[in-house]
Design a protein around this motif. Structure first.
Motif, PDB file in Angstrom:
ATOM      1  N   MET A   1       0.823  -1.198   0.000  1.00  0.00           N
ATOM      2  CA  MET A   1       0.000   0.000   0.000  1.00  0.00           C
ATOM      3  C   MET A   1       0.860   1.251   0.000  1.00  0.00           C
ATOM      4  N   SER A   2       2.023   1.181  -0.591  1.00  0.00           N
ATOM      5  CA  SER A   2       2.902   2.336  -0.581  1.00  0.00           C
ATOM      6  C   SER A   2       2.323   3.504  -1.368  1.00  0.00           C
ATOM      7  N   ASP A   3       1.471   3.235  -2.357  1.00  0.00           N
ATOM      8  CA  ASP A   3       0.863   4.302  -3.132  1.00  0.00           C
ATOM      9  C   ASP A   3      -0.517   4.682  -2.606  1.00  0.00           C
ATOM     10  N   PHE A   4      -0.763   4.362  -1.358  1.00  0.00           N
ATOM     11  CA  PHE A   4      -2.068   4.611  -0.736  1.00  0.00           C
ATOM     12  C   PHE A   4      -2.270   6.105  -0.552  1.00  0.00           C
ATOM     13  N   GLU A   5      -3.293   6.634  -1.192  1.00  0.00           N
ATOM     14  CA  GLU A   5      -3.651   8.053  -1.060  1.00  0.00           C
ATOM     15  C   GLU A   5      -5.068   8.121  -0.514  1.00  0.00           C
ATOM     16  N   PRO A   6      -5.220   8.391   0.805  1.00  0.00           N
ATOM     17  CA  PRO A   6      -6.566   8.398   1.369  1.00  0.00           C
ATOM     18  C   PRO A   6      -7.387   9.587   0.882  1.00  0.00           C
ATOM     19  N   ALA A   7      -8.621   9.294   0.534  1.00  0.00           N
ATOM     20  CA  ALA A   7      -9.562  10.350   0.165  1.00  0.00           C
ATOM     21  C   ALA A   7     -10.291  10.864   1.396  1.00  0.00           C
ATOM     22  N   VAL A   8     -10.331  10.030   2.436  1.00  0.00           N
ATOM     23  CA  VAL A   8     -11.075  10.381   3.640  1.00  0.00           C
ATOM     24  C   VAL A   8     -10.345   9.816   4.857  1.00  0.00           C
ATOM     25  N   THR A   9     -10.374  10.575   5.939  1.00  0.00           N
ATOM     26  CA  THR A   9      -9.839  10.122   7.218  1.00  0.00           C
ATOM     27  C   THR A   9     -10.964  10.215   8.233  1.00  0.00           C
ATOM     28  N   ALA A  10     -11.119   9.157   9.016  1.00  0.00           N
ATOM     29  CA  ALA A  10     -12.195   9.125  10.012  1.00  0.00           C
ATOM     30  C   ALA A  10     -11.596   8.845  11.382  1.00  0.00           C
ATOM     31  N   PHE A  11     -12.080   9.575  12.356  1.00  0.00           N
ATOM     32  CA  PHE A  11     -11.691   9.389  13.747  1.00  0.00           C
ATOM     33  C   PHE A  11     -12.904   8.836  14.478  1.00  0.00           C
ATOM     34  N   ILE A  12     -12.798   7.618  14.965  1.00  0.00           N
ATOM     35  CA  ILE A  12     -13.884   7.028  15.734  1.00  0.00           C
ATOM     36  C   ILE A  12     -13.509   7.147  17.205  1.00  0.00           C
ATOM     37  N   LEU A  13     -14.273   7.933  17.942  1.00  0.00           N
ATOM     38  CA  LEU A  13     -14.031   8.153  19.360  1.00  0.00           C
ATOM     39  C   LEU A  13     -14.827   7.124  20.149  1.00  0.00           C
ATOM     40  N   LEU A  14     -14.137   6.383  21.010  1.00  0.00           N
ATOM     41  CA  LEU A  14     -14.738   5.255  21.720  1.00  0.00           C
ATOM     42  C   LEU A  14     -14.626   5.411  23.217  1.00  0.00           C
ATOM     43  N   LYS A  15     -15.549   4.788  23.915  1.00  0.00           N
ATOM     44  CA  LYS A  15     -15.487   4.674  25.367  1.00  0.00           C
ATOM     45  C   LYS A  15     -15.627   3.199  25.701  1.00  0.00           C
ATOM     46  N   THR A  16     -14.687   2.700  26.477  1.00  0.00           N
ATOM     47  CA  THR A  16     -14.692   1.300  26.875  1.00  0.00           C
ATOM     48  C   THR A  16     -15.903   0.997  27.740  1.00  0.00           C
ATOM     49  N   ASN A  17     -16.593  -0.097  27.451  1.00  0.00           N
ATOM     50  CA  ASN A  17     -17.709  -0.551  28.269  1.00  0.00           C
ATOM     51  C   ASN A  17     -17.223  -1.574  29.295  1.00  0.00           C
ATOM     52  N   ARG A  18     -18.006  -1.770  30.320  1.00  0.00           N
ATOM     53  CA  ARG A  18     -17.680  -2.715  31.391  1.00  0.00           C
ATOM     54  C   ARG A  18     -17.419  -4.117  30.838  1.00  0.00           C
ATOM     55  N   ALA A  19     -18.175  -4.532  29.808  1.00  0.00           N
ATOM     56  CA  ALA A  19     -18.013  -5.875  29.235  1.00  0.00           C
ATOM     57  C   ALA A  19     -16.582  -6.108  28.753  1.00  0.00           C
ATOM     58  N   TRP A  20     -15.943  -5.086  28.238  1.00  0.00           N
ATOM     59  CA  TRP A  20     -14.555  -5.194  27.769  1.00  0.00           C
ATOM     60  C   TRP A  20     -13.600  -5.230  28.951  1.00  0.00           C
ATOM     61  N   LEU A  21     -13.826  -4.374  29.923  1.00  0.00           N
ATOM     62  CA  LEU A  21     -12.927  -4.284  31.069  1.00  0.00           C
ATOM     63  C   LEU A  21     -12.972  -5.538  31.944  1.00  0.00           C
ATOM     64  N   GLU A  22     -14.080  -6.249  31.920  1.00  0.00           N
ATOM     65  CA  GLU A  22     -14.195  -7.465  32.726  1.00  0.00           C
ATOM     66  C   GLU A  22     -13.465  -8.652  32.115  1.00  0.00           C
ATOM     67  N   LEU A  23     -13.056  -8.527  30.851  1.00  0.00           N
ATOM     68  CA  LEU A  23     -12.272  -9.579  30.213  1.00  0.00           C
ATOM     69  C   LEU A  23     -10.808  -9.465  30.628  1.00  0.00           C
ATOM     70  N   SER A  24     -10.138 -10.582  30.734  1.00  0.00           N
ATOM     71  CA  SER A  24      -8.692 -10.550  30.964  1.00  0.00           C
ATOM     72  C   SER A  24      -8.021 -10.094  29.665  1.00  0.00           C
ATOM     73  N   VAL A  25      -6.758  -9.732  29.737  1.00  0.00           N
ATOM     74  CA  VAL A  25      -6.055  -9.289  28.532  1.00  0.00           C
ATOM     75  C   VAL A  25      -6.057 -10.388  27.464  1.00  0.00           C
ATOM     76  N   PRO A  26      -5.752 -11.655  27.798  1.00  0.00           N
ATOM     77  CA  PRO A  26      -5.835 -12.694  26.761  1.00  0.00           C
ATOM     78  C   PRO A  26      -7.244 -12.847  26.188  1.00  0.00           C
ATOM     79  N   GLU A  27      -8.276 -12.682  27.004  1.00  0.00           N
ATOM     80  CA  GLU A  27      -9.650 -12.765  26.519  1.00  0.00           C
ATOM     81  C   GLU A  27      -9.975 -11.596  25.584  1.00  0.00           C
ATOM     82  N   ARG A  28      -9.430 -10.427  25.871  1.00  0.00           N
ATOM     83  CA  ARG A  28      -9.636  -9.262  24.997  1.00  0.00           C
ATOM     84  C   ARG A  28      -8.997  -9.503  23.637  1.00  0.00           C
TER      85      ARG A  28
END
Length: 119
Positions: A1-28
């Motif tokens: 993808m060295s010639d990759f020229e993005p036409a659009v950039t998107a920033f997805i802002l996220l907040k971690t939910n409890r369901a994710w935090l309750e998983l161990s790192v290997p489970e995540r």
């Protein structure tokens, strides 16, 4: 993808939910590899993705995912795929999606690049 020229950039802002935090790192890692990556893999041919942790600076947004896409439809396909996984609203709350075009003003009005770093 060295010639990759993005036409659009998107920033997805996220907040971690409890369901994710309750998983161990290997489970995540397993949850991500089993449900998120396969969903976007075939849709992500024309996109690049990076992520940034922000939870140690703000409580409202814990992560920012940056997507660069060759076109709007490529990004749309990724979002549609993500919405079909537990990532979307189970493990993370999507706080906001900000889509922009890098140097859009300069491209339209040609005042030159208005940034401190030349790519």
């Amino acid at each position: 993808m060295s010639d990759f020229e993005p036409a659009v950039t998107a920033f997805i802002l996220l907040k971690t939910n409890r369901a994710w935090l309750e998983l161990s790192v290997p489970e995540r890692v397993a949850a991500f590899q089993e449900s998120v990556l396969p969903a976007v893999k075939d849709k992500a041919e024309d996109v690049r993705w990076r992520y940034f942790d922000t939870e140690f600076y703000t409580a409202r947004v814990t992560d920012v995912w940056v997507w660069e896409a060759r076109d709007h439809q490529s990004f749309q396909l990724v979002v549609e795929a993500l919405r079909e996984t537990p990532f979307w609203d189970h493990y993370f709350e999507v706080v906001e999606i900000l889509v922009g075009v890098e140097n859009g003003y300069a491209k339209n009005y040609d005042p030159g690049i208005l940034a401190t770093v030349n790519a």
